[in-house]
Design a protein around this motif. Sequence first.
Motif, PDB file in Angstrom:
ATOM      1  N   VAL A  65     -23.450 -16.430 -21.637  1.00  0.00           N
ATOM      2  CA  VAL A  65     -23.617 -16.483 -20.191  1.00  0.00           C
ATOM      3  C   VAL A  65     -22.623 -15.501 -19.601  1.00  0.00           C
ATOM      4  N   GLU A  66     -23.103 -14.670 -18.724  1.00  0.00           N
ATOM      5  CA  GLU A  66     -22.206 -13.696 -18.133  1.00  0.00           C
ATOM      6  C   GLU A  66     -21.144 -14.408 -17.307  1.00  0.00           C
ATOM      7  N   ALA A  67     -19.880 -14.048 -17.536  1.00  0.00           N
ATOM      8  CA  ALA A  67     -18.797 -14.710 -16.808  1.00  0.00           C
ATOM      9  C   ALA A  67     -18.849 -14.322 -15.339  1.00  0.00           C
ATOM     10  N   THR A  68     -18.799 -15.322 -14.461  1.00  0.00           N
ATOM     11  CA  THR A  68     -18.764 -15.002 -13.030  1.00  0.00           C
ATOM     12  C   THR A  68     -17.447 -15.458 -12.396  1.00  0.00           C
ATOM     13  N   THR A  69     -16.759 -16.410 -13.051  1.00  0.00           N
ATOM     14  CA  THR A  69     -15.485 -16.865 -12.489  1.00  0.00           C
ATOM     15  C   THR A  69     -14.337 -16.449 -13.416  1.00  0.00           C
ATOM     16  N   VAL A  70     -13.119 -16.509 -12.857  1.00  0.00           N
ATOM     17  CA  VAL A  70     -11.935 -16.155 -13.639  1.00  0.00           C
ATOM     18  C   VAL A  70     -11.818 -17.077 -14.856  1.00  0.00           C
ATOM     19  N   GLY A  71     -12.149 -18.376 -14.663  1.00  0.00           N
ATOM     20  CA  GLY A  71     -12.054 -19.335 -15.761  1.00  0.00           C
ATOM     21  C   GLY A  71     -13.007 -18.981 -16.897  1.00  0.00           C
ATOM     22  N   GLU A  72     -14.224 -18.590 -16.549  1.00  0.00           N
ATOM     23  CA  GLU A  72     -15.194 -18.215 -17.589  1.00  0.00           C
ATOM     24  C   GLU A  72     -14.734 -16.958 -18.325  1.00  0.00           C
ATOM     25  N   TYR A  73     -14.151 -16.035 -17.576  1.00  0.00           N
ATOM     26  CA  TYR A  73     -13.676 -14.802 -18.195  1.00  0.00           C
ATOM     27  C   TYR A  73     -12.502 -15.093 -19.134  1.00  0.00           C
ATOM     28  N   LYS A  74     -11.668 -16.054 -18.699  1.00  0.00           N
ATOM     29  CA  LYS A  74     -10.526 -16.446 -19.544  1.00  0.00           C
ATOM     30  C   LYS A  74     -11.031 -16.968 -20.900  1.00  0.00           C
ATOM     31  N   MET A  75     -12.109 -17.757 -20.850  1.00  0.00           N
ATOM     32  CA  MET A  75     -12.648 -18.299 -22.103  1.00  0.00           C
ATOM     33  C   MET A  75     -13.139 -17.185 -23.021  1.00  0.00           C
ATOM     34  N   ILE A  76     -13.728 -16.161 -22.421  1.00  0.00           N
ATOM     35  CA  ILE A  76     -14.190 -15.031 -23.245  1.00  0.00           C
ATOM     36  C   ILE A  76     -13.001 -14.347 -23.919  1.00  0.00           C
ATOM     37  N   LEU A  77     -11.926 -14.137 -23.127  1.00  0.00           N
ATOM     38  CA  LEU A  77     -10.745 -13.480 -23.703  1.00  0.00           C
ATOM     39  C   LEU A  77     -10.155 -14.328 -24.822  1.00  0.00           C
ATOM     40  N   LEU A  78     -10.125 -15.651 -24.605  1.00  0.00           N
ATOM     41  CA  LEU A  78      -9.570 -16.525 -25.647  1.00  0.00           C
ATOM     42  C   LEU A  78     -10.382 -16.411 -26.928  1.00  0.00           C
ATOM     43  N   ARG A  79     -11.702 -16.393 -26.779  1.00  0.00           N
ATOM     44  CA  ARG A  79     -12.549 -16.305 -27.975  1.00  0.00           C
ATOM     45  C   ARG A  79     -12.303 -15.003 -28.726  1.00  0.00           C
ATOM     46  N   ILE A  80     -12.014 -13.936 -27.960  1.00  0.00           N
ATOM     47  CA  ILE A  80     -11.791 -12.643 -28.623  1.00  0.00           C
ATOM     48  C   ILE A  80     -10.399 -12.594 -29.243  1.00  0.00           C
ATOM     49  N   PHE A  81      -9.382 -13.027 -28.479  1.00  0.00           N
ATOM     50  CA  PHE A  81      -8.011 -12.738 -28.910  1.00  0.00           C
ATOM     51  C   PHE A  81      -7.362 -13.818 -29.762  1.00  0.00           C
ATOM     52  N   LEU A  82      -7.757 -15.090 -29.604  1.00  0.00           N
ATOM     53  CA  LEU A  82      -7.093 -16.122 -30.408  1.00  0.00           C
ATOM     54  C   LEU A  82      -7.259 -15.886 -31.903  1.00  0.00           C
ATOM     55  N   PRO A  83      -8.488 -15.578 -32.376  1.00  0.00           N
ATOM     56  CA  PRO A  83      -8.604 -15.316 -33.816  1.00  0.00           C
ATOM     57  C   PRO A  83      -7.733 -14.141 -34.245  1.00  0.00           C
ATOM     58  N   LEU A  84      -7.614 -13.119 -33.359  1.00  0.00           N
ATOM     59  CA  LEU A  84      -6.791 -11.959 -33.712  1.00  0.00           C
ATOM     60  C   LEU A  84      -5.341 -12.366 -33.888  1.00  0.00           C
ATOM     61  N   PHE A  85      -4.828 -13.204 -32.945  1.00  0.00           N
ATOM     62  CA  PHE A  85      -3.441 -13.640 -33.044  1.00  0.00           C
ATOM     63  C   PHE A  85      -3.221 -14.451 -34.320  1.00  0.00           C
ATOM     64  N   SER A  86      -4.218 -15.302 -34.644  1.00  0.00           N
ATOM     65  CA  SER A  86      -4.072 -16.121 -35.847  1.00  0.00           C
ATOM     66  C   SER A  86      -3.930 -15.204 -37.058  1.00  0.00           C
ATOM     67  N   ILE A  87      -4.742 -14.133 -37.063  1.00  0.00           N
ATOM     68  CA  ILE A  87      -4.690 -13.225 -38.218  1.00  0.00           C
ATOM     69  C   ILE A  87      -3.337 -12.550 -38.282  1.00  0.00           C
ATOM     70  N   ILE A  88      -2.810 -12.092 -37.109  1.00  0.00           N
ATOM     71  CA  ILE A  88      -1.514 -11.409 -37.112  1.00  0.00           C
ATOM     72  C   ILE A  88      -0.424 -12.342 -37.613  1.00  0.00           C
ATOM     73  N   VAL A  89      -0.415 -13.585 -37.117  1.00  0.00           N
ATOM     74  CA  VAL A  89       0.629 -14.534 -37.508  1.00  0.00           C
ATOM     75  C   VAL A  89       0.512 -14.842 -39.002  1.00  0.00           C
ATOM     76  N   LEU A  90      -0.720 -15.049 -39.475  1.00  0.00           N
ATOM     77  CA  LEU A  90      -0.911 -15.354 -40.896  1.00  0.00           C
ATOM     78  C   LEU A  90      -0.478 -14.177 -41.772  1.00  0.00           C
ATOM     79  N   ALA A  91      -0.769 -12.964 -41.292  1.00  0.00           N
ATOM     80  CA  ALA A  91      -0.474 -11.781 -42.097  1.00  0.00           C
ATOM     81  C   ALA A  91       1.029 -11.575 -42.239  1.00  0.00           C
ATOM     82  N   ASN A  92       1.777 -12.090 -41.268  1.00  0.00           N
ATOM     83  CA  ASN A  92       3.224 -11.916 -41.345  1.00  0.00           C
ATOM     84  C   ASN A  92       3.888 -13.030 -42.141  1.00  0.00           C
TER      85      ASN A  92
END
Length: 325
Positions: free
Chosen positions: A298-325
């Motif tokens: 669903v296309e994000a129309t509110t700041v909250g919806e956009y925040k969820m999209i960013l979380l979905r993109i970046f949380l896995p990345l952070f997990s990988i960085i932390v695990l890799a270290n």
Amino acid sequence: MNQRKQFLKGFFFTFFLLGCVTLFAQIKLNDKIPVDPKVKIGKLANGLTYYIRENKKPEQKVELRLVVNTGSIMEDDDQQGLAHMAEHMAFNGTKNFKKNEIVSFLQSIGVGFGNDLNAYTSFDETVYMLPIPVDKPENLEKGFQVLEDWAHNVSYLTEDIEGERNIILEESRLGKGADDRMNRQLFPYIFAGSKYANRLPIGLDSIIKSFKPDAIRRFYKEWYRPDLMAVIVVGDVDPAKAEAMIKKHFSGLVNPANARERTYAQVPPYKTNEGKVVTDKEATNYIISLAYSAFPSVEATTVGEYKMILLRIFLPLFSIIVLAN
Ligand SMILES: [Zn+2]
């Protein structure tokens, strides 16, 4: 990892989180996502949408784009590969520019031409890009005329269609190899039950070799229409002038009578846990991937919806960085 490194990492991570908290404290999650007030958005009576953004740097440069809301997903069975070939045909001549005139104009303003250099075709979109130096004012007018011609005046001469078949077949041949062979096994499996499984934009060689010229003309006529188009103008240009040029060049475009519905391919959710192993004797590496059921985006129309999209993109990345270290 030594303690100092651990401490520094913790320090920066906390700093990052605090930054996020501070940022979000100023914006309410229910707020609509704001659009840059400098972007002028408009719609012509025929349904074509336009976006204009003045951007003075780099000086005397303007980029025009024609975005068509169609792609290989909208091909009929006898048209597989023709959304992409339609993009190629734009460089084969139009009402106002013969084949060599388009090419020489693009060369004269320093942009590459044809064969996907300043255009691309995907499953759901076809995009043409024209970066124009406007030190000579006539370049902008000519650029708009090229864009307009691509939108509704491509010639589709039979001889040009025949000549383009081999170019597409060569592009298809270059794409063949281990990855392509494995993807052709994987995609019908990952996208089972969906049109995405069998509509790779490169299409089928058998159709490229044998389709009747009217099949590609039909694709252009049915899907290149103003209610499925957007024109984007960004750069060192007066927005009022850009808007006037859009109106001049695109108001005359007409939607076809009895226009077909632009549908969207669904990807049905998986019903069971399954695995698949695909091998190829020329494969050069090993890849393990995990696919979850797709859910309708669903296309994000509110700041909250956009925040969820960013979380979905970046949380896995952070997990990988932390695990890799
Ligand atoms: Zn191509």
